[in-house]
Scaffold this motif. Structure first.
Motif, PDB file in Angstrom:
ATOM      1  N   LEU A 201      47.687  20.753  45.524  1.00 11.23           N
ATOM      2  CA  LEU A 201      47.874  19.723  44.505  1.00 11.23           C
ATOM      3  C   LEU A 201      47.695  20.228  43.072  1.00 11.23           C
ATOM      4  O   LEU A 201      48.166  19.579  42.139  1.00 11.23           O
ATOM      5  CB  LEU A 201      46.893  18.569  44.762  1.00 11.23           C
ATOM      6  CG  LEU A 201      47.089  17.816  46.083  1.00 11.23           C
ATOM      7  CD1 LEU A 201      45.920  16.869  46.334  1.00 11.23           C
ATOM      8  CD2 LEU A 201      48.388  17.049  46.074  1.00 11.23           C
ATOM      9  N   SER A 202      47.025  21.357  42.909  1.00 15.58           N
ATOM     10  CA  SER A 202      46.702  21.840  41.567  1.00 15.58           C
ATOM     11  C   SER A 202      47.654  22.945  41.129  1.00 15.58           C
ATOM     12  O   SER A 202      48.224  23.656  41.970  1.00 15.58           O
ATOM     13  CB  SER A 202      45.262  22.385  41.543  1.00 15.58           C
ATOM     14  OG  SER A 202      44.339  21.407  41.948  1.00 15.58           O
ATOM     15  N   PRO A 203      47.813  23.136  39.832  1.00 19.16           N
ATOM     16  CA  PRO A 203      48.589  24.280  39.334  1.00 19.16           C
ATOM     17  C   PRO A 203      47.956  25.590  39.800  1.00 19.16           C
ATOM     18  O   PRO A 203      46.725  25.709  39.868  1.00 19.16           O
ATOM     19  CB  PRO A 203      48.494  24.133  37.810  1.00 19.16           C
ATOM     20  CG  PRO A 203      48.165  22.703  37.575  1.00 19.16           C
ATOM     21  CD  PRO A 203      47.327  22.276  38.741  1.00 19.16           C
ATOM     22  N   PHE A 204      48.796  26.574  40.097  1.00 20.59           N
ATOM     23  CA  PHE A 204      48.304  27.860  40.573  1.00 20.59           C
ATOM     24  C   PHE A 204      47.306  28.464  39.595  1.00 20.59           C
ATOM     25  O   PHE A 204      46.315  29.091  39.989  1.00 20.59           O
ATOM     26  CB  PHE A 204      49.484  28.828  40.779  1.00 20.59           C
ATOM     27  CG  PHE A 204      49.067  30.209  41.202  1.00 20.59           C
ATOM     28  CD1 PHE A 204      48.777  30.477  42.525  1.00 20.59           C
ATOM     29  CD2 PHE A 204      48.968  31.229  40.265  1.00 20.59           C
ATOM     30  CE1 PHE A 204      48.377  31.761  42.925  1.00 20.59           C
ATOM     31  CE2 PHE A 204      48.576  32.505  40.652  1.00 20.59           C
ATOM     32  CZ  PHE A 204      48.289  32.768  41.986  1.00 20.59           C
ATOM     33  N   ALA A 205      47.543  28.290  38.305  1.00 24.04           N
ATOM     34  CA  ALA A 205      46.684  28.897  37.285  1.00 24.04           C
ATOM     35  C   ALA A 205      45.232  28.452  37.406  1.00 24.04           C
ATOM     36  O   ALA A 205      44.316  29.233  37.105  1.00 24.04           O
ATOM     37  CB  ALA A 205      47.219  28.575  35.893  1.00 24.04           C
ATOM     38  N   LEU A 206      44.993  27.217  37.816  1.00 22.54           N
ATOM     39  CA  LEU A 206      43.617  26.734  37.934  1.00 22.54           C
ATOM     40  C   LEU A 206      42.861  27.496  39.011  1.00 22.54           C
ATOM     41  O   LEU A 206      41.703  27.889  38.823  1.00 22.54           O
ATOM     42  CB  LEU A 206      43.613  25.234  38.240  1.00 22.54           C
ATOM     43  CG  LEU A 206      44.046  24.310  37.105  1.00 22.54           C
ATOM     44  CD1 LEU A 206      43.954  22.854  37.545  1.00 22.54           C
ATOM     45  CD2 LEU A 206      43.190  24.541  35.861  1.00 22.54           C
ATOM     46  N   THR A 207      43.512  27.690  40.179  1.00 16.94           N
ATOM     47  CA  THR A 207      42.867  28.458  41.240  1.00 16.94           C
ATOM     48  C   THR A 207      42.668  29.909  40.809  1.00 16.94           C
ATOM     49  O   THR A 207      41.608  30.497  41.036  1.00 16.94           O
ATOM     50  CB  THR A 207      43.714  28.401  42.526  1.00 16.94           C
ATOM     51  OG1 THR A 207      43.840  27.038  42.956  1.00 16.94           O
ATOM     52  CG2 THR A 207      43.061  29.207  43.639  1.00 16.94           C
ATOM     53  N   ARG A 208      43.688  30.496  40.195  1.00 12.19           N
ATOM     54  CA  ARG A 208      43.592  31.888  39.754  1.00 12.19           C
ATOM     55  C   ARG A 208      42.439  32.072  38.769  1.00 12.19           C
ATOM     56  O   ARG A 208      41.630  32.994  38.916  1.00 12.19           O
ATOM     57  CB  ARG A 208      44.901  32.327  39.102  1.00 12.19           C
ATOM     58  CG  ARG A 208      44.855  33.742  38.521  1.00 12.19           C
ATOM     59  CD  ARG A 208      46.161  34.125  37.871  1.00 12.19           C
ATOM     60  NE  ARG A 208      46.584  33.165  36.843  1.00 12.19           N
ATOM     61  CZ  ARG A 208      46.088  33.114  35.619  1.00 12.19           C
ATOM     62  NH1 ARG A 208      45.117  33.945  35.248  1.00 12.19           N
ATOM     63  NH2 ARG A 208      46.531  32.222  34.744  1.00 12.19           N
ATOM     64  N   MET A 209      42.349  31.198  37.790  1.00 10.03           N
ATOM     65  CA  MET A 209      41.285  31.324  36.800  1.00 10.03           C
ATOM     66  C   MET A 209      39.909  31.086  37.429  1.00 10.03           C
ATOM     67  O   MET A 209      38.933  31.742  37.064  1.00 10.03           O
ATOM     68  CB  MET A 209      41.520  30.346  35.644  1.00 10.03           C
ATOM     69  CG  MET A 209      42.700  30.735  34.755  1.00 10.03           C
ATOM     70  SD  MET A 209      42.871  29.696  33.262  1.00 10.03           S
ATOM     71  CE  MET A 209      43.292  28.100  34.003  1.00 10.03           C
ATOM     72  N   GLY A 210      39.845  30.148  38.374  1.00 14.42           N
ATOM     73  CA  GLY A 210      38.570  29.868  39.028  1.00 14.42           C
ATOM     74  C   GLY A 210      38.066  31.043  39.839  1.00 14.42           C
ATOM     75  O   GLY A 210      36.889  31.421  39.757  1.00 14.42           O
ATOM     76  N   ILE A 211      38.943  31.644  40.648  1.00 12.79           N
ATOM     77  CA  ILE A 211      38.524  32.798  41.451  1.00 12.79           C
ATOM     78  C   ILE A 211      38.186  33.976  40.551  1.00 12.79           C
ATOM     79  O   ILE A 211      37.206  34.697  40.786  1.00 12.79           O
ATOM     80  CB  ILE A 211      39.617  33.163  42.474  1.00 12.79           C
ATOM     81  CG1 ILE A 211      39.816  32.011  43.476  1.00 12.79           C
ATOM     82  CG2 ILE A 211      39.242  34.445  43.225  1.00 12.79           C
ATOM     83  CD1 ILE A 211      40.910  32.253  44.496  1.00 12.79           C
ATOM     84  N   ASP A 212      38.981  34.187  39.499  1.00 11.92           N
ATOM     85  CA  ASP A 212      38.670  35.250  38.535  1.00 11.92           C
ATOM     86  C   ASP A 212      37.270  35.068  37.958  1.00 11.92           C
ATOM     87  O   ASP A 212      36.490  36.017  37.846  1.00 11.92           O
ATOM     88  CB  ASP A 212      39.694  35.245  37.396  1.00 11.92           C
ATOM     89  CG  ASP A 212      40.851  36.202  37.634  1.00 11.92           C
ATOM     90  OD1 ASP A 212      40.659  37.197  38.369  1.00 11.92           O
ATOM     91  OD2 ASP A 212      41.945  35.959  37.086  1.00 11.92           O
ATOM     92  N   ARG A 213      36.958  33.845  37.601  1.00 10.54           N
ATOM     93  CA  ARG A 213      35.655  33.573  36.981  1.00 10.54           C
ATOM     94  C   ARG A 213      34.510  33.911  37.936  1.00 10.54           C
ATOM     95  O   ARG A 213      33.520  34.541  37.543  1.00 10.54           O
ATOM     96  CB  ARG A 213      35.581  32.107  36.565  1.00 10.54           C
ATOM     97  CG  ARG A 213      34.233  31.697  35.975  1.00 10.54           C
ATOM     98  CD  ARG A 213      34.273  30.272  35.500  1.00 10.54           C
ATOM     99  NE  ARG A 213      32.972  29.835  35.015  1.00 10.54           N
ATOM    100  CZ  ARG A 213      32.777  29.127  33.925  1.00 10.54           C
ATOM    101  NH1 ARG A 213      33.810  28.795  33.170  1.00 10.54           N
ATOM    102  NH2 ARG A 213      31.573  28.739  33.563  1.00 10.54           N
ATOM    103  N   VAL A 214      34.634  33.498  39.201  1.00  9.67           N
ATOM    104  CA  VAL A 214      33.574  33.774  40.173  1.00  9.67           C
ATOM    105  C   VAL A 214      33.485  35.275  40.462  1.00  9.67           C
ATOM    106  O   VAL A 214      32.391  35.849  40.522  1.00  9.67           O
ATOM    107  CB  VAL A 214      33.822  32.985  41.474  1.00  9.67           C
ATOM    108  CG1 VAL A 214      32.811  33.393  42.551  1.00  9.67           C
ATOM    109  CG2 VAL A 214      33.724  31.489  41.219  1.00  9.67           C
TER     110      VAL A 214
END
Length: 298
Positions: A201-214
């Motif tokens: 449901l979310s834009p790919f960028a949100l998941t990418r940025m979230g995993i990058d941050r962790v």
């Protein structure tokens, strides 16, 4: 580069809680099986990206589709347990839960030929009131669990639970490790980045940025999960309320390409591999659990 855990809940589209709710719990026999086709598509994608994952398999899927479970193991993926009948843990008594996981474990181990280490509850349904389930898992031979989703949700989750792998139950020298679904913490709130419907449901960028941050800021692995049916745009679409239809079907047509982009961007491995490398040496799986890849006793 941090290695994240990739996991798959091996179930049919009609096992999904939203699908069941949207169809008012219609008998599964009303719907065609799609799990073999969905898994073939997913296995091909993982092979293309040279990625291994942990497949949490339902016992009834193992019984009905044994060749498919053997194919998962033959590809070098880890096979784990998702219960037997996809029944929420909070709907079961301790005796019923023990019987369910014992049946599923036996069915799966008979196919793969060695002990399985991991468990994930259907719908992440081990809540605070079901903490008794962890000791039963330990007693039944499981060594890690991935049923915790540390978010606020309408059906599951414990928003204040630990976000990374930790020991959740101990009995003498035996220990059960919990590996929660991935989240980021922003202003004191845990937000989901670990897959499932949120990824669709979310834009790919949100998941990418979230995993990058962790991975970069916290230097910790993320547990990511998906279902085979989320890569199947040809699954049946019975009539249901629009909000159920939205939550179940949105994004399935783009999911394979989206997942491919994720596999290109991040490094993933099985849950066992990630736990072995991310926990301190004195707490490695081999130290805690011993070598479980040997054949089962006769």
């Amino acid at each position: 580069m941090v290695t994240n855990a990739l996991s798959v809940d091996v179930e049919e589209y009609y096992h999904a809680a939203i699908f069941r709710k949207g169809t008012n719990g219609l008998d599964a026999r009303c719907f065609e099986s799609r799990v073999e086709e969905s898994l073939e598509r997913l296995l091909a994608l993982l092979k293309e990206h040279d990625t291994k994952a942990t497949f949490f398999v339902l016992g009834e899927i193992a019984a009905l589709h044994p060749a498919t479970v053997r194919a998962i193991a033959a590809e070098g993926h880890e096979v784990a347990c998702h219960g037997d009948r996809h029944e929420d843990v909070y709907r079961q008594s301790p005796l019923e839960f023990r019987a369910d996981i014992r049946q599923a474990k036996r069915r799966i181990e008979d196919l793969v030929g060695h002990a399985i280490l991991g468990y994930r509850a259907p719908n992440f349904s081990i809540g605070r009131a079901q903490s008794w389930a962890y000791r039963i898992l330990l007693e039944e031979g499981f060594h890690y669990d991935s049923s915790m989703f540390p978010i606020l949700h309408d059906r599951y989750g414990q928003f204040d639970a630990p976000r990374f792998p930790h020991e959740i139950c101990r009995d003498g020298s035996a220990s059960l490790v919990e590996f929660p679904i991935g989240t980021i913490r922003i202003r004191g709130v845990n937000l989901p980045i670990g897959g499932g419907g949120y990824f669709r449901l979310s834009p790919f960028a949100l998941t990418r940025m979230g995993i990058d941050r962790v991975n970069i800021r916290e230097r910790r692995p993320v547990m990511f999960y998906l279902h085979p049916w989320e890569l199947d745009p040809w699954q049946p679409r019975p009539a249901m309320a629009w909000h159920h239809h939205f939550r179940h079907y949105v994004g399935v047509g783009r999911q394979a390409a989206k997942l491919g982009r994720l596999l290109e961007r991040f490094r993933f491995a099985t849950v066992r591999e990630v736990l072995e490398t991310s926990m301190e040496p004195s707490r490695s799986l081999d130290t805690m659990f011993g070598n479980q890849q040997q054949g089962l006793p006769a």
